[in-house]
Design an enzyme around this catalytic site. Structure first.
Site, PDB file in Angstrom:
ATOM      1  N   HIS A  14       0.863  -1.194   0.000  1.00 58.57           N
ATOM      2  CA  HIS A  14       0.000   0.000   0.000  1.00 58.57           C
ATOM      3  C   HIS A  14       0.889   1.231   0.000  1.00 58.57           C
ATOM      4  CE1 HIS A  14      -3.711   2.279   1.684  1.00 58.57           C
ATOM      5  NE2 HIS A  14      -2.809   3.165   1.306  1.00 58.57           N
ATOM      6  N   HIS A  16       1.292   5.448  -1.808  1.00 62.00           N
ATOM      7  CA  HIS A  16       0.855   6.549  -2.670  1.00 62.00           C
ATOM      8  C   HIS A  16       2.095   7.138  -3.337  1.00 62.00           C
ATOM      9  CE1 HIS A  16      -3.247   6.735  -0.917  1.00 62.00           C
ATOM     10  NE2 HIS A  16      -2.624   6.277   0.148  1.00 62.00           N
ATOM     11  N   ARG A  18       1.727   9.262  -5.994  1.00 63.96           N
ATOM     12  CA  ARG A  18       1.309  10.543  -6.572  1.00 63.96           C
ATOM     13  C   ARG A  18       1.550  10.554  -8.081  1.00 63.96           C
ATOM     14  NH1 ARG A  18      -1.548  10.886  -2.139  1.00 63.96           N
ATOM     15  NH2 ARG A  18      -0.573  11.928  -0.355  1.00 63.96           N
ATOM     16  N   LYS A 100      -9.837  -0.809  -5.293  1.00 67.18           N
ATOM     17  CA  LYS A 100      -9.838  -0.095  -4.019  1.00 67.18           C
ATOM     18  C   LYS A 100     -11.197   0.514  -3.726  1.00 67.18           C
ATOM     19  CE  LYS A 100      -8.113   2.021  -0.361  1.00 67.18           C
ATOM     20  NZ  LYS A 100      -6.781   2.578  -0.121  1.00 67.18           N
ATOM     21  N   HIS A 175      -4.272  -0.459   6.356  1.00 66.37           N
ATOM     22  CA  HIS A 175      -3.748   0.430   7.399  1.00 66.37           C
ATOM     23  C   HIS A 175      -4.585   0.406   8.681  1.00 66.37           C
ATOM     24  CE1 HIS A 175      -6.749   2.968   5.528  1.00 66.37           C
ATOM     25  NE2 HIS A 175      -5.961   3.392   4.563  1.00 66.37           N
ATOM     26  N   LEU A 220      -4.608   9.554   7.820  1.00 65.32           N
ATOM     27  CA  LEU A 220      -5.912   8.895   7.938  1.00 65.32           C
ATOM     28  C   LEU A 220      -5.755   7.428   7.569  1.00 65.32           C
ATOM     29  CD1 LEU A 220      -8.251  11.629   6.427  1.00 65.32           C
ATOM     30  CD2 LEU A 220      -8.210  10.843   8.803  1.00 65.32           C
ATOM     31  N   ASP A 248       1.542   2.805   3.419  1.00 68.92           N
ATOM     32  CA  ASP A 248       0.654   3.954   3.224  1.00 68.92           C
ATOM     33  C   ASP A 248       1.461   5.244   3.152  1.00 68.92           C
ATOM     34  OD1 ASP A 248      -1.739   5.327   2.781  1.00 68.92           O
ATOM     35  OD2 ASP A 248      -2.230   5.486   4.916  1.00 68.92           O
TER      36      ASP A 248
END
Length: 340
Positions: A14, A16, A18, A100, A175, A220, A248
């Protein structure tokens, strides 16, 4: 005492990465640490079609230095209007590894997310049929639910009924941050697993709120009370195949974090393995680290284990205050492991 730890090459289930300039900045950090990564699709606009997924994969590959052996695993972003045939086509063509579920407005880039799981049951049934995993950001978004309770309420309202309704659907509860989530996953059937971040092994909600607002500890789902941190850490280090590594890592430029309405996300990619190893070491669980980092994830996904190894050694390194225009997790701290 173990001073060097060699494990099978790990994966990040997991992350990100971007897009654009930020992708170019952060992708090499993930690619240096991990052989593969499940890359989140919450771009603007989100990755919803096989064509968009293929194009994003190409952009990621272009951002990774040629001498690094790294495979991005692309994820489809589910919306109320997602077409089951499109998801199945992307999976069959090897573009989409998983899909997702973001509850609408639950986190960064989730405005296009699902307003009610009932709206996508046809898609989820198809995913169950073809063996495609569902990745879930497990929080309710109802305004009457306290932000510290959103994960536990999601289990009761959404996740438990979903697991019962689709017993063959592979589900990753991403997460996790609560004792309730750790217990639910531990007790659930074998088709339910969870990822755990480094920050939720190390910090509780005091990190955000004591001595001032600490925006770089804000992500989050938010960090919770200490007893939740301990429960999540016990799950991670337990050796259970139900729990595996998912950073995450979620970079934002400093001005997007240090603001009157700052963005959620912690950039942990540069020292992710070191951070995890530190937690396992502190808990006397280094023997379980390879399973968590390198084996449980691919086995759950039905993918081959990586060839080759990486080595961490016991050494004090100080994490920089900034990496480019992003503040990393553990900024300014000394950590006790180094990726060789």
């Amino acid at each position: 005492m173990t001073d060097r730890l060699t494990i099978r090459r790990p994966d990040d289930w997991h992350v990100h990465l971007r897009d654009g300039a930020m992708l170019a900045h952060v992708a090499p950090y993930t690619a240096r640490q991990f052989a593969r990564a499940i890359v989140m699709p919450n771009l603007s606009p989100p990755v919803t079609t096989a064509e968009e997924g293929r194009a994003y994969r190409d952009r990621i590959t272009a951002a990774v230095p040629a001498d690094l052996d790294f495979t991005p695993l692309i994820v489809a972003y589910l919306t109320d209007a997602t077409d089951a045939d499109e998801i199945a086509r992307g999976h069959a063509e090897g573009v989409f590894t998983a899909a997702k579920l973001y509850p609408a407005h639950a986190t960064t880039g989730s405005a296009h997310g699902v307003t009610d799981v009932a709206n996508i049951m046809g898609v989820l049934e198809r995913m169950q049929d073809i063996g495609m995993p569902l990745l879930i950001h497990g929080e309710v978004t109802d305004h009457d639910v306290d932000i510290f309770d959103r994960e536990a309420v999601f289990i009761e309202r959404t996740l438990e009924p979903l697991v019962r309704a689709l017993p063959g659907l592979k589900i990753v509860f991403e997460h996790i941050t609560t004792a309730e989530a750790a217990q639910f996953v531990a007790d659930a059937p074998a088709n339910v697993a969870a990822t755990i971040t480094p920050q939720h092994l190390h910090i509780n909600r005091n990190a955000m709120l004591v001595g001032g607002i600490r925006p770089h500890a804000y992500c989050l789902p938010v960090a919770k009370r200490e007893h939740h941190r301990l429960a999540v850490r016990a799950a991670a280090t337990s050796g259970s195949p139900k729990f595996f590594l998912g950073t995450d890592s979620a970079p934002h430029a400093v001005h997007m974090k240090e603001a009157s309405c700052g963005c959620a996300g912690i950039f942990n990619a540069p020292f992710a393995l070191e951070s995890y190893a530190m937690a396992f070491d502190q808990d006397g669980a280094l023997a379980n680290f390879e399973g968590f980092a390198s084996e449980h994830g691919p086995r759950f996904y039905g993918l081959p284990l990586n060839e080759g190894t990486v080595t961490l050694e016991r050494a004090e390194i100080t994490v920089p205050d900034r990496i480019g225009d992003v503040v990393p997790f553990h900024a300014g701290e000394t950590i006790g492991w180094r990726l060789v």
